[in-house]
Write an enzyme that holds these catalytic residues in place. Structure first.
Site, short mmCIF file in Angstrom:
data_model
loop_
_atom_site.label_atom_id
_atom_site.label_comp_id
_atom_site.label_asym_id
_atom_site.label_seq_id
_atom_site.Cartn_x
_atom_site.Cartn_y
_atom_site.Cartn_z
N ASP A 156 0.86 -1.18 0.00
CA ASP A 156 0.00 0.00 0.00
C ASP A 156 0.90 1.23 0.00
OD1 ASP A 156 -1.55 2.30 1.22
OD2 ASP A 156 -3.15 0.79 0.93
N ASN A 158 -1.33 13.05 -4.18
CA ASN A 158 -2.25 13.44 -5.24
C ASN A 158 -2.77 14.83 -5.05
OD1 ASN A 158 -2.46 11.62 -7.30
ND2 ASN A 158 -3.86 10.30 -6.18
N HIS A 189 -2.49 14.87 -9.90
CA HIS A 189 -2.66 13.46 -10.25
C HIS A 189 -1.56 12.97 -11.15
CE1 HIS A 189 -6.52 12.50 -8.35
NE2 HIS A 189 -6.83 13.83 -8.53
N ASP A 247 0.25 9.60 -10.61
CA ASP A 247 0.45 8.54 -11.57
C ASP A 247 1.90 8.12 -11.67
OD1 ASP A 247 -2.04 9.70 -14.01
OD2 ASP A 247 -2.21 8.68 -12.05
N GLU A 294 -4.18 2.43 -4.78
CA GLU A 294 -2.83 2.56 -4.24
C GLU A 294 -2.31 1.25 -3.69
OE1 GLU A 294 -4.83 5.45 -1.63
OE2 GLU A 294 -3.65 4.51 -0.01
#
Lengths: 413, 364
Positions: free
Chosen positions: A288, A296, A301, A305, A332
């Site tokens: 995780d 983010n 974003h 990414d 995630e």
């Protein structure tokens, strides 16, 4: 295929020929018949004229000399000629001599001749009436016409026979063979050559052109098919490639280039089943990303990414090629599957990965972003299903998260 | 050798010691009056002169003539005749002559002799090539035609039977084209016509001496030449036929049409007496009898060569009704003629210098 009935060319041609012949025969009969009749009629008239003229002098002198027996004999002889049906001599002094059947007298064809004086030029001592045998004329004409017609139709018959046999041999049979050949032709037998039997001739003709054409067709078809095979092979290759791509798309998570959830759901049970069957070890690890939401929100974003991509790449790099694999479980979260691996060995691998991650940063404008992750490991226990295994690994992840993140937990720890 | 000579002498001369034998090949039919008369006359002459006569009829069939000749020639020598008398009818003469001469039978031609032409060339004259052919006697046939035609014309003139063109029209019915008798009679008729300036001969036909044929032909001729009133016939039968068809048309022979004929049949004599027949010549049946006289004289040494070998003498006479009567008296009985011929033989009448063959002398 149409529903028309089959009729050979030869019979069609013969039929037309016969019709033409009949028409021609009628025409010929009319014209020739008329001409013939005219000719025969004039010949007939001439011959009657000749017969009469030949007999007239003797008739004249026997009438003059008054020899009734001779006159009668002559009259009988005249009537005996086939062109003559009836004869009558009327003498000026009143006597009448007849011969021939009375029913013919006076019929169309009655010709009268003067019997001259044998002694002087002018005048006549009697008349000779001759009724010609019209029947003979008609019979002659009809016989002649019959002859012509018989010859004509005989010839026509021969021609029809000739057409029939020649066409059958030179056209129908070869054509039928061509048709049979064409029907039997298959892509696999394309190279078999068309052979027409009974073609022993010095010249080529249309049949030979057809045969040659067929050969050319076969050749081009053949080469086309071969081309197609190549094309097909190419396309198949392309298709395989496309399929492969599609297949990949369907199992690969686009962003991380790891396997996707669907793949995990399908493949993990299989790995577990294999491990159980062959009594091998198997471990799974949940990964995780720490503070992902915050990254983010803070860096956008795009950066998020990139983080995911980094995690995936690093993970894959830390794993054993061809054996371990990574699937993206959620936004995630990742699941790392480690076949043939027990718990302690799994811990070593994952720990190593964690520390690698810790050392990695992502550059964003002027900042360097630290990226870490938390891990939970569980070893497969035979008899359990995938959901259970993942649940235990997930529980360990939770524990790692609770105890400060950026660490690895496993059951028993 | 002498014996042979003796036998031969007997063979050759013995017949001469007997009555001489004569065979007459009669060309006519055995029912023809003329030829029967000829036979009877010859029989009378033979009887008068003591000769044997055998008569054979050829029935107007010349093939039969040859058959008779062959039969005669085939006879044994003793039965062969000394003389054969025949008539050169239908040109049978040369053949017969050869046959008889070959076996030494003497031949005398009577009635018809050899006319000039092929026969003459082949045979020559009597006693030249054929020694056995001693001679011939013919009646002057031309007389028959001439006398009757002339008398007929005279009759027509008397009756004023001229047509619209001023001429007397005559039609002639002759016998045939080949027999010399016929030819000569026609010539006589033509001579009489030529001599008469007012006579026209319309046509001459040939009826083969036959009554029926003459009747048939004359029917045509009357139609053809309606102006003809004079009908000359070569013999009696043809005249009768013509008269028959004249009557059939409603005519009266002797009154509106005049007829002439030749021969001395009873019917002819009757028709002369009743006027239906206007002119008749005859008597020539006697030729054979005259021939017998000549043969008799020859056989007994008085040859006739001084008068000629082929004699053509007037014999025909024209019969008036009186002549006809007298004729019937002497010659009416056809079973036999009672005529004595001895006075006509030179041997029996040495003063006779020349033969007289006229018939009229027999009617006295």
């Amino acid at each position: 295929m149409t529903d028309q009935p089959f009729r050979p060319i030869a019979s069609s041609l013969v039929r037309k020929t016969v019709l033409l012949a009949i028409f021609g025969a009628l025409l010929v009969t009319l014209i020739q018949g008329w001409l013939f009749y005219r000719h025969e009629a004039s010949q007939f008239e001439e011959s009657v004229e000749d017969i009469v003229q030949a007999n007239l002098p003797l008739l004249a002198s026997s009438i003059w000399d008054i020899e009734p027996e001779i006159v009668q004999r002559q009259v009988d002889a005249l009537a005996g000629r086939q062109q003559v049906a009836h004869v009558q001599v009327r003498v000026n002094t009143g006597q009448v001599f007849t011969a021939g059947l009375a029913k013919y007298a006076g019929a169309p064809g009655l010709r009268a001749f003067d019997i001259p004086y044998p002694t002087r030029q002018t005048g006549r001592i009697g008349t000779l009436e001759v009724t010609t045998n019209q029947q003979l004329l008609h019979t002659t004409v009809i016989k002649g016409l019959m002859g012509i017609l018989i010859g004509y139709f005989g010839l026509t018959g021969l021609i029809c026979l000739l057409i029939h046999f020649v066409l059958r041999r030179d056209l129908q049979q070869p054509m039928t063979q061509v048709a049979k050949f064409a029907t039997a032709l298959k892509p696999g037998t394309l190279t078999r050559k068309l052979e027409i039997s009974q073609r022993h001739k010095q010249h080529r003709d249309e049949i030979d052109l057809v045969v040659e054409g067929f050969g050319a067709l076969q050749e081009s078809l053949n080469s086309h098919i071969q081309n197609l095979d190549v094309l097909v092979a190419e396309r198949t290759g392309e298709l395989a490639g496309a399929l492969e791509a599609i297949k990949q798309l369907s199992v690969i998570d686009y962003l991380s280039t790891c396997y996707n959830r669907a793949y995990l759901d399908e493949k993990l049970p299989l790995e577990m089943l294999r491990a159980e069957r062959y009594e091998r070890k198997l471990s799974v690890a949940f990964l995780d990303i720490d503070h992902f939401k915050r990254i983010n929100d803070t860096y956008g974003h795009a950066t998020g990414d990139e983080v995911i991509r980094l995690i995936a790449k690093t993970s894959k790099g830390a794993l054993r090629e061809g054996l371990d694999w990574v699937a993206r479980y959620g936004g995630e979260e990742f699941v790392i599957v480690l076949p043939e691996t027990g718990l302690s060995e799994a811990y070593n691998i994952i720990e190593r990965l964690r520390s690698k991650l810790e050392a990695t940063v992502i550059l964003y404008q002027d900042s360097a972003i630290a990226v870490t992750a938390s891990f939970g490991i569980a070893e497969f226990v035979p008899g359990e299903n995938a959901a259970d295994l993942l649940a235990r690994a997930d529980a360990m992840l939770y524990q790692a998260k609770q105890t400060g993140r950026n660490r690895v937990c496993y059951s028993g720890n | 050798m002498f014996k042979l000579f003796l036998i031969l002498w007997c063979v050759f001369f013995s017949p001469a010691l007997l009555a001489q034998s004569v065979v007459f090949i009669n060309p006519g039919k055995s029912d023809e009056i003329y030829w029967v008369s000829a036979t009877r006359a010859m029989e009378a002459a033979a009887k008068s002169l003591g000769m044997s006569l055998e008569v054979r009829y050829a029935e107007r069939d010349h093939a039969r003539t040859n058959d008779i000749a062959r039969e005669l020639v085939a006879r044994p020598v003793a039965q062969r005749p000394n003389f054969v008398v025949f008539s050169n009818d239908y040109a049978t003469g040369p053949e017969l002559l050869r046959m008889f001469d070959a076996v030494g039978i003497k031949v005398f031609m009577a009635y018809s002799g050899i006319s000039d032409g092929a026969a003459r060339e082949a045979l020559g004259r009597p006693r030249e090539r054929f020694k056995g052919w001693i001679g011939s006697l013919e009646p002057r046939a031309e007389d028959a035609g001439y006398l009757t035609a002339r008398a007929l014309i005279a009759q027509g003139r008397k009756a004023k039977a001229h047509a619209a063109d001023g001429k007397l029209h005559m039609i002639a019915i002759a016998g045939d084209r080949s027999t010399p008798t016929s030819i000569y009679r026609n010539e006589g008729m033509h001579r009489a016509v030529a001599e008469a300036a007012d006579v026209v001969l319309d046509q001459e036909v040939y009826a083969a001496w036959n009554r029926d044929k003459a009747a048939e032909q004359s029917t045509w001729l009357y139609e053809r030449f309606p102006q003809a009133r004079l009908i000359w016939a070569g013999n009696d039968l043809m005249a009768f036929g013509a008269m028959q068809s004249w009557e059939k048309r409603g005519g009266k022979p002797g009154k509106d049409g005049w007829f002439s004929g030749v021969n001395t049949s009873v019917e002819a004599m009757d028709n002369i007496r009743n006027g239906r027949l206007s002119a008749l010549a005859g008597g020539h049946f006697i030729t054979g009898a005259w021939a017998m006289v000549m043969i008799y004289d020859y056989h007994h040494g008085r040859d006739f060569i001084d008068e000629g070998l082929e004699l053509n003498r007037p014999m025909f006479t024209l019969f008036s009704p009186d002549d006809a009567q007298r004729f019937m008296a002497y010659f009416g009985d056809l079973s036999a003629f009672k005529v004595d011929f001895r006075s006509y033989s030179k041997v029996l009448n040495p003063k006779l210098k020349k033969y007289q063959f006229g018939f009229s002398q027999l009617l006295r």
